[in-house]
Design a protein around this motif. Structure first.
Motif, PDB file in Angstrom:
ATOM      1  N   ASN A  15       0.824  -1.209   0.000  1.00  0.00           N
ATOM      2  CA  ASN A  15       0.000   0.000   0.000  1.00  0.00           C
ATOM      3  C   ASN A  15       0.860   1.261   0.000  1.00  0.00           C
ATOM      4  O   ASN A  15       0.515   2.248  -0.660  1.00  0.00           O
ATOM      5  N   LEU A  19       0.555   4.131  -2.848  1.00  0.00           N
ATOM      6  CA  LEU A  19       0.187   5.505  -2.516  1.00  0.00           C
ATOM      7  C   LEU A  19       1.252   6.485  -2.981  1.00  0.00           C
ATOM      8  O   LEU A  19       0.930   7.548  -3.522  1.00  0.00           O
ATOM      9  N   CYS A 166       1.174   3.305   6.803  1.00  0.00           N
ATOM     10  CA  CYS A 166       0.921   2.088   6.022  1.00  0.00           C
ATOM     11  C   CYS A 166       1.687   0.949   6.688  1.00  0.00           C
ATOM     12  O   CYS A 166       2.271   0.097   6.012  1.00  0.00           O
ATOM     13  N   VAL A 290      -3.844   3.993   6.309  1.00  0.00           N
ATOM     14  CA  VAL A 290      -4.220   3.310   5.076  1.00  0.00           C
ATOM     15  C   VAL A 290      -3.999   1.808   5.250  1.00  0.00           C
ATOM     16  O   VAL A 290      -3.059   1.378   5.921  1.00  0.00           O
ATOM     17  N   ASP A 311      -8.349   2.525  -0.160  1.00  0.00           N
ATOM     18  CA  ASP A 311      -7.874   3.638   0.677  1.00  0.00           C
ATOM     19  C   ASP A 311      -6.876   4.494  -0.089  1.00  0.00           C
ATOM     20  O   ASP A 311      -6.927   5.727  -0.068  1.00  0.00           O
ATOM     21  N   VAL A 312      -5.923   3.823  -0.738  1.00  0.00           N
ATOM     22  CA  VAL A 312      -4.879   4.517  -1.498  1.00  0.00           C
ATOM     23  C   VAL A 312      -5.514   5.445  -2.532  1.00  0.00           C
ATOM     24  O   VAL A 312      -5.158   6.633  -2.638  1.00  0.00           O
ATOM     25  N   LEU A 315      -7.446   8.402  -0.764  1.00  0.00           N
ATOM     26  CA  LEU A 315      -6.569   9.392  -0.131  1.00  0.00           C
ATOM     27  C   LEU A 315      -5.797  10.175  -1.181  1.00  0.00           C
ATOM     28  O   LEU A 315      -5.664  11.406  -1.083  1.00  0.00           O
ATOM     29  N   ARG A 342     -13.897   6.769   3.316  1.00  0.00           N
ATOM     30  CA  ARG A 342     -13.443   5.395   3.433  1.00  0.00           C
ATOM     31  C   ARG A 342     -13.885   4.648   4.684  1.00  0.00           C
ATOM     32  O   ARG A 342     -13.985   3.426   4.665  1.00  0.00           O
TER      33      ARG A 342
END
Length: 408
Positions: A15, A19, A166, A290, A311-312, A315, A342
């Protein structure tokens, strides 16, 4: 005070790099702090660890330039979910999905961990807006009105407009921010390995629900290898993991069945305890969470990484659009927009998987009859079946642009 970087990401698993690439594509500078040495993981040999990437997640990887770098993948063409007891075979009532019913293509792809991380690493190294600090760990963080100061184990300090955790289910970022967690253990442990089988899997992913826990059989590239995620009670899993390879296979065979012919072990053997852990908030002053740092879920349907990539995408879109408006990317207003996007979705899905695991991980005859009827009913109704297929492919809900295959 000008920060050293726009975003500092604690955690370089999957993740974190995803991101970083999404944010860098939007013009933000990013520093990724990874406790592991990057080259060692990228150059690892086959060990059987793999991820089921929903179609929406694959789109995110394509848009951020990761997908073309992945050495090999296996399309998930069919999914079959059935109930049963080891040694007795599956119930005649089952739920089957076929990607031929979707206009978009396969429902997802299986990708080995080594190939996925190597592709992330190559993409990060090719982007001058990303700084990767391998073998480093965040040990302290101090938010200020306009920035946050992070201290690494080496003593180095870095300032950023925002710190993103993360860093997994035991997130130090969340703990240092005072974010508490809610959760419980399942009394189950997952046994993870890879097998070689005589017959071609034909791109079919199987989920076999047994009283002790679910068994996922996930197709790997080449047709004759599959990844196994096999849930048992803690004591049983510990006993099975301690067995020699031949006896381990003897324990697996009655659960696996013979539909793929003879099986042999083809990868390393791993275990990990299964639990549910939800952060009580996804944000704090100058901090956002995240992936597993926000929600660690049961591996049913392999949704953990896909939830993290949702989430990534959310955000990244929130922060990039805030920057374009001239807003502070680490302000409470900006971060609250991410949390509102989210938190409900991820918490609902996590609790839904918890309910499914509890419903199927028992041998109550009344519950067995009800869940078998439910699987058969969903499978028999095209509209309902298509709805669940789109959910499995990650195509339903309020999708961020990256998950729709669009740049932010």
């Amino acid at each position: 005070m000008m920060p050293d970087t726009d975003i500092l990401i604690a955690g370089g698993g999957l993740n974190g790099p995803a991101l970083a690439l999404a944010l860098a594509q939007g013009g933000l500078s990013v520093t990724v702090v990874d406790s592991r040495p990057a080259p060692a993981r990228a150059e690892a040999g086959f060990d059987g660890r793999a991820y089921a990437l929903a179609l929406a997640s694959q789109r995110l990887l394509a848009v951020t330039g990761v997908w073309p770098r992945i050495a090999a993948s296996q399309p998930i063409l069919k999914i079959k979910a059935s109930d049963g007891i080891a040694g007795q075979g599956p119930s005649p009532f089952f739920l089957g999905f076929d990607s031929a019913e979707l206009e978009e293509g396969p429902m997802g792809y299986m990708v080995e961990d080594r190939h996925l991380y190597a592709a992330f690493l190559a993409a990060m190294q090719a982007d001058p807006r990303i700084t990767l600090l391998s073998g480093e760990t965040v040990v302290a963080q101090e938010p200020q009105p306009q920035a946050i100061t992070v201290t690494l184990a080496s003593g180095r300090q870095i300032t950023a407009r925002l710190l993103v955790g993360c860093d997994g289910r035991t997130s130090g970022t969340a703990a240092r921010a005072g974010i508490k967690r809610t959760g419980w253990g399942y009394g189950q442990t997952a046994l993870v390995t890879a097998i070689h089988h005589e017959k071609d899997h034909e791109g079919t992913a199987q989920q076999f629900f047994m009283p002790s826990g679910p068994l996922a059989i996930l197709p790997l590239p080449g047709g004759h290898h599959s990844s196994i995620v096999w849930s048992e009670s803690d004591a049983t899993a510990q006993a099975i993991q301690s067995l020699p390879d031949a006896e381990y296979l003897d324990a697996l065979r009655p659960r696996f069945g013979d539909y793929l012919g003879a099986i042999t072990l083809a990868g390393a053997r791993f275990t990990y305890p299964l639990n549910l852990t939800l952060a009580n908030a996804f944000i704090a002053p100058r901090v956002a969470l995240v992936g597993d740092a926000a929600h660690g879920v049961h591996p049913i349907a392999g949704q953990g990484l896909n939830l993290g990539l949702r989430d990534v995408a959310a955000l990244a879109q929130t922060l990039i659009e805030a920057r374009r408006r001239g807003d502070d990317i680490g302000s409470p207003v900006t971060l609250d927009a991410y949390q509102r996007w989210r938190r409900f979705d991820s918490t609902t899905l996590a609790l839904g998987m918890d309910t499914v695991n509890r419903l199927f991980s028992n041998n109550n005859p009344l519950l067995r009859a009800g869940r078998d009827l439910g699987l058969g009913l969903v499978g028999a109704l095209p509209g309902l079946r298509r709805h669940f297929m789109r959910q499995a492919a990650g195509l339903s809900g309020d999708l961020p642009r990256l998950l729709a295959g669009q740049k932010i």
